[in-house]
Design a protein around this motif. Sequence first.
Motif, PDB file in Angstrom:
ATOM      1  N   ILE A   1       0.946  -1.280   0.101  1.00  0.00           N
ATOM      2  CA  ILE A   1       0.178  -0.244  -0.041  1.00  0.00           C
ATOM      3  C   ILE A   1       0.971   1.141   0.005  1.00  0.00           C
ATOM      4  CG2 ILE A   1      -1.930  -1.064   1.299  1.00  0.00           C
ATOM      5  CD1 ILE A   1      -0.787   0.476   3.795  1.00  0.00           C
ATOM      6  N   ARG A   2       0.275   2.434  -0.308  1.00  0.00           N
ATOM      7  CA  ARG A   2       1.187   3.679  -0.285  1.00  0.00           C
ATOM      8  C   ARG A   2      -0.198   4.557   0.046  1.00  0.00           C
ATOM      9  NH1 ARG A   2       2.452   3.812  -6.962  1.00  0.00           N
ATOM     10  NH2 ARG A   2       0.567   3.475  -7.533  1.00  0.00           N
ATOM     11  N   GLY A   3       0.694   5.803   0.987  1.00  0.00           N
ATOM     12  CA  GLY A   3      -0.345   6.663   1.314  1.00  0.00           C
ATOM     13  C   GLY A   3       0.386   7.739   2.141  1.00  0.00           C
TER      14      GLY A   3
ATOM     15  N   ILE B   1      -5.748   2.279   7.353  1.00  0.00           N
ATOM     16  CA  ILE B   1      -5.417   0.962   7.833  1.00  0.00           C
ATOM     17  C   ILE B   1      -3.973   1.232   8.601  1.00  0.00           C
ATOM     18  CG2 ILE B   1      -3.749   0.180   6.029  1.00  0.00           C
ATOM     19  CD1 ILE B   1      -5.486  -2.466   6.331  1.00  0.00           C
ATOM     20  N   GLN B   2      -3.974   0.306   9.665  1.00  0.00           N
ATOM     21  CA  GLN B   2      -2.805   0.269  10.558  1.00  0.00           C
ATOM     22  C   GLN B   2      -1.711  -0.595   9.890  1.00  0.00           C
ATOM     23  OE1 GLN B   2      -3.454   0.698  14.742  1.00  0.00           O
ATOM     24  NE2 GLN B   2      -2.444  -1.348  14.902  1.00  0.00           N
ATOM     25  N   VAL B   3      -0.863  -0.079  10.039  1.00  0.00           N
ATOM     26  CA  VAL B   3       0.535  -0.890   9.608  1.00  0.00           C
ATOM     27  C   VAL B   3       1.383  -1.085  10.783  1.00  0.00           C
ATOM     28  CG1 VAL B   3       2.678  -0.832   7.948  1.00  0.00           C
ATOM     29  CG2 VAL B   3       0.426   0.257   7.234  1.00  0.00           C
TER      30      VAL B   3
ATOM     31  N   GLY C   1       3.418  -6.139   3.314  1.00  0.00           N
ATOM     32  CA  GLY C   1       3.454  -6.959   4.442  1.00  0.00           C
ATOM     33  C   GLY C   1       2.080  -7.983   4.165  1.00  0.00           C
ATOM     34  N   VAL C   2       1.909  -8.794   5.223  1.00  0.00           N
ATOM     35  CA  VAL C   2       0.895  -9.673   5.291  1.00  0.00           C
ATOM     36  C   VAL C   2      -0.204  -9.020   6.001  1.00  0.00           C
ATOM     37  CG1 VAL C   2       0.207 -12.091   6.177  1.00  0.00           C
ATOM     38  CG2 VAL C   2       2.534 -11.645   5.017  1.00  0.00           C
TER      39      VAL C   2
ATOM     40  N   ALA D   1       4.373  -5.011   8.670  1.00  0.00           N
ATOM     41  CA  ALA D   1       5.141  -4.640   7.567  1.00  0.00           C
ATOM     42  C   ALA D   1       6.447  -5.427   7.194  1.00  0.00           C
ATOM     43  CB  ALA D   1       5.484  -3.415   7.462  1.00  0.00           C
ATOM     44  N   ASP D   2       6.839  -5.812   6.161  1.00  0.00           N
ATOM     45  CA  ASP D   2       8.187  -6.474   5.819  1.00  0.00           C
ATOM     46  C   ASP D   2       8.967  -5.567   4.908  1.00  0.00           C
ATOM     47  OD1 ASP D   2       7.501  -6.864   3.103  1.00  0.00           O
ATOM     48  OD2 ASP D   2       6.443  -8.859   3.831  1.00  0.00           O
TER      49      ASP D   2
END
Length: 434
Positions: A23-25, A48-50, A78-79, A94-95
């Motif tokens: 995702i990007r933002g 969304i929470q990362v 990430g997953v 996040a990976d």
Amino acid sequence: MSEWVSISRVLKAEGIVGGRVCIRGWIYRRSVVGGKAFVRVRDSTGVIQVVVDKNRLGTGLVKRLKDIGLEASVKACGVVVEQPRAPGGREVVADYFEIVGDSRDFPIKGGEGIDYLLDKRHLWIRSRRLTEIMKVKHTVLKAGREYFIRNGWWEVTPPILTASAVEGGATLFPVKYFDKTAYLSQSAQLYLEALIYSLEKVWSLTTSFRAEKSRTRRHLAEYWHLEAEAAWYHMEDMMRVVEELVSYIVRRVLEENMEQLEFLKRDTRILENALETPYPRIRYDEAIEILQGKGVSIEWGDDLGADEERVLTMEFDKPFFITHFPKEIKSFYMKLDKDDPRLALGFDLLAPEGYGEVVGGSEREEDLEKLRDRIIEQGYDPRDYEWYLDLRRYGSVPHSGFGLGVERLVMWITGIDHIRDAIPFPRFRGRIYP
Ligand code: NSS
């Protein structure tokens, strides 16, 4: 790296949990607890929470995220996992995490005053509230266009630089036009009238300009104007177009923007009432009687201002028309009522709940001599309107039209209390920056 996925998809799509997404933002909020940063990222579709874990992505990144300002732009992969404590019920572990555009000390933190926020409007428009309003406006504009296309109207492109007034000289904006003075258009009406002789049913969406002297909750100096004009249409024919158009727009918003309306806490019951046509019609005479009955001090012949309109709107739970106004308070182009020539065949559509006028329209005077007399009566020079008078010399026909203030309609549909939030960069007296 996988393909970019919208945040609303990550939050809603089936079968996406357990899979890897990118995702990007922009950073909406973030907190760092222990060795983990919880970064809420928003894009145009949602938030969304990362989760960024220092054990995986390094202490340096987590430290940087602790200090970073809101609104920094980021990319993350990430997953997707179920997470009941995260807003929306899912988060991305996040990976991969990249800060694309840094942000230091974002100047809007909450609690600022209105003039400060208007100075920072270019940043303030990122707010969730203004974003949701703009999404509703998008539907309003789209639905307006759809309505006209489906019903056989031609879209045309009238000029903005004009030579004379349509709606009264007091609100004209002069501009230097080579060695002459021109004015920014108040309404496309006169040009639409010229176009009905070839196309019969025309409409346009343009900016209109009004140098309104006072600052009110419902006046802008620059607003979007949806206007229509049709040959052979009498006042009642055009009022039917207006109510069909408005109910069509409201229907489309209810179909497409429930999420926005919920966020804005809009009570949608009153919008549902607007689906059903015809809308009630009262004459100016009756409006005066209602107002006098409620103790408002008003005389026959007075114009209805925002306060009077507000009182009238309390009588209705859906949009309604007021018709047959004294000619003195309406523009020169309106046809007079043959049964009572003190009256102009004009109509306003008022939105309920205190909002008031959203549409103004009329049947037009098609007779050359009568039109010329009205131009003189209202203090204009008929030589400035020679081209317009020509329209009555060569195949004049009965015709009618109207103008709908897009921000006024958006204001009512979204239930907001000030017109400035129905347009990203509002213009009114004292405000031209940014
Ligand atoms: O002045 S109007 O009532 N009518 C006209 O301009 C006609 N010449 C339109 C036509 O028949 N083609 O303006 C129409 C609408 C009015 O009902 C409002 O909804 C909106 O335009 N309006 C405004 N919106 C925002 N700010 C300002 N200052 C404003 N003035 C009018």
